[in-house]
Design an enzyme around this catalytic site. Structure first.
Site, short mmCIF file in Angstrom:
data_model
loop_
_atom_site.label_atom_id
_atom_site.label_comp_id
_atom_site.label_asym_id
_atom_site.label_seq_id
_atom_site.Cartn_x
_atom_site.Cartn_y
_atom_site.Cartn_z
N HIS A 186 30.15 7.26 47.82
CA HIS A 186 30.91 6.32 48.71
C HIS A 186 30.17 6.25 50.05
CE1 HIS A 186 32.78 10.42 49.33
NE2 HIS A 186 32.98 9.88 50.48
N VAL A 187 30.12 5.09 50.67
CA VAL A 187 29.49 4.68 51.89
C VAL A 187 30.70 4.49 53.04
CG1 VAL A 187 27.77 3.32 52.92
CG2 VAL A 187 27.70 3.51 50.65
#
Ligand code: ZN
Length: 161
Positions: free
Chosen positions: A121-122
Site C-alpha cells: 500500500h502507498v
C-alpha cells in the site's frame, strides 16, 4: 473515467484473486460496501481508501487488490495503475486540503515501518508547514484529524471525473 474504473474492478472481482482472510487490506479489497470501508475509488487492480488511523486529515492509501507485499512482484498492469491512482489521489488531496506539501511513501517490510507488510500500500499524506514541529514540541497534544466519513466525502468530491 470513474465509471470505466468501476467496470474494470467488477470484472477483476468476478475473475477473483487470492486473498488472505486475516489481512485488513484483503478485507478492504473485497468489501461489499465502499462507504463502510471508506473506499474513495476503485480501479481494475487497486483501490484508494481512507487510512483508519490517519497521521493527518486527508491521509489515504492506494492499495493493490492482490495480497502481495513485494513491490518488485507487482505485474506491470498493477504497478502502472497503482502509480496512476497515486497521481489522482495526490491531485484530489491537493484540491481538497490545500496542503503545503504531500508525503507519498511505501514502507516495505516490518523493519521499514510497514503496519501490514504482506500487502503493498502507498501512503499519501498531506502536510502543512511546521506540522511536525507542532506535533513534536507539543507531544502531549494529539492533533485530531477530521472524522473519517468527512475525509471520504471530501476526497470523493475532489476526485476528477
Ligand atoms: Zn492482503
Amino acid at each position: 473515467m470513474i465509471e470505466r474504473l468501476w467496470a474494470g474492478w467488477r470484472a477483476a472481482y468476478v475473475g477473483g484473486h487470492a486473498a488472505a482472510v486475516d489481512c485488513v487490506m484483503c478485507v478492504l479489497a473485497a468489501a461489499p460496501d465502499d462507504d463502510e470501508a471508506l473506499v474513495i475509488a476503485r480501479g481494475a487492480h487497486a483501490f484508494v481508501v481512507c487510512n483508519a488511523y490517519p497521521y493527518t486529515s486527508g491521509h489515504v492509501m492506494v492499495v493493490v487488490d492482490r495480497h502481495e507485499g513485494n513491490l518488485e512482484h507487482l505485474t506491470p498492469g498493477e504497478a502502472t495503475e497503482v502509480m496512476g491512482l497515486v497521481q489522482w489521489t495526490t491531485a484530489a488531496v491537493k484540491r481538497a486540503y490545500r496542503p503545503d506539501g504531500v508525503n507519498v511513501g511505501i514502507n516495505l517490510g516490518a523493519a521499514a515501518g510497514a503496519g501490514v507488510p504482506g500487502h503493498l500500500h502507498v501512503h499519501v499524506v498531506p502536510r502543512w508547514d511546521a506540522d511536525t514541529n507542532f506535533m513534536t514540541t507539543v507531544a502531549e497534544t494529539r492533533v485530531l484529524p477530521e472524522a473519517l466519513p468527512d475525509t471520504l466525502a471530501r476526497l470523493r468530491a475532489s476526485w476528477e471525473h
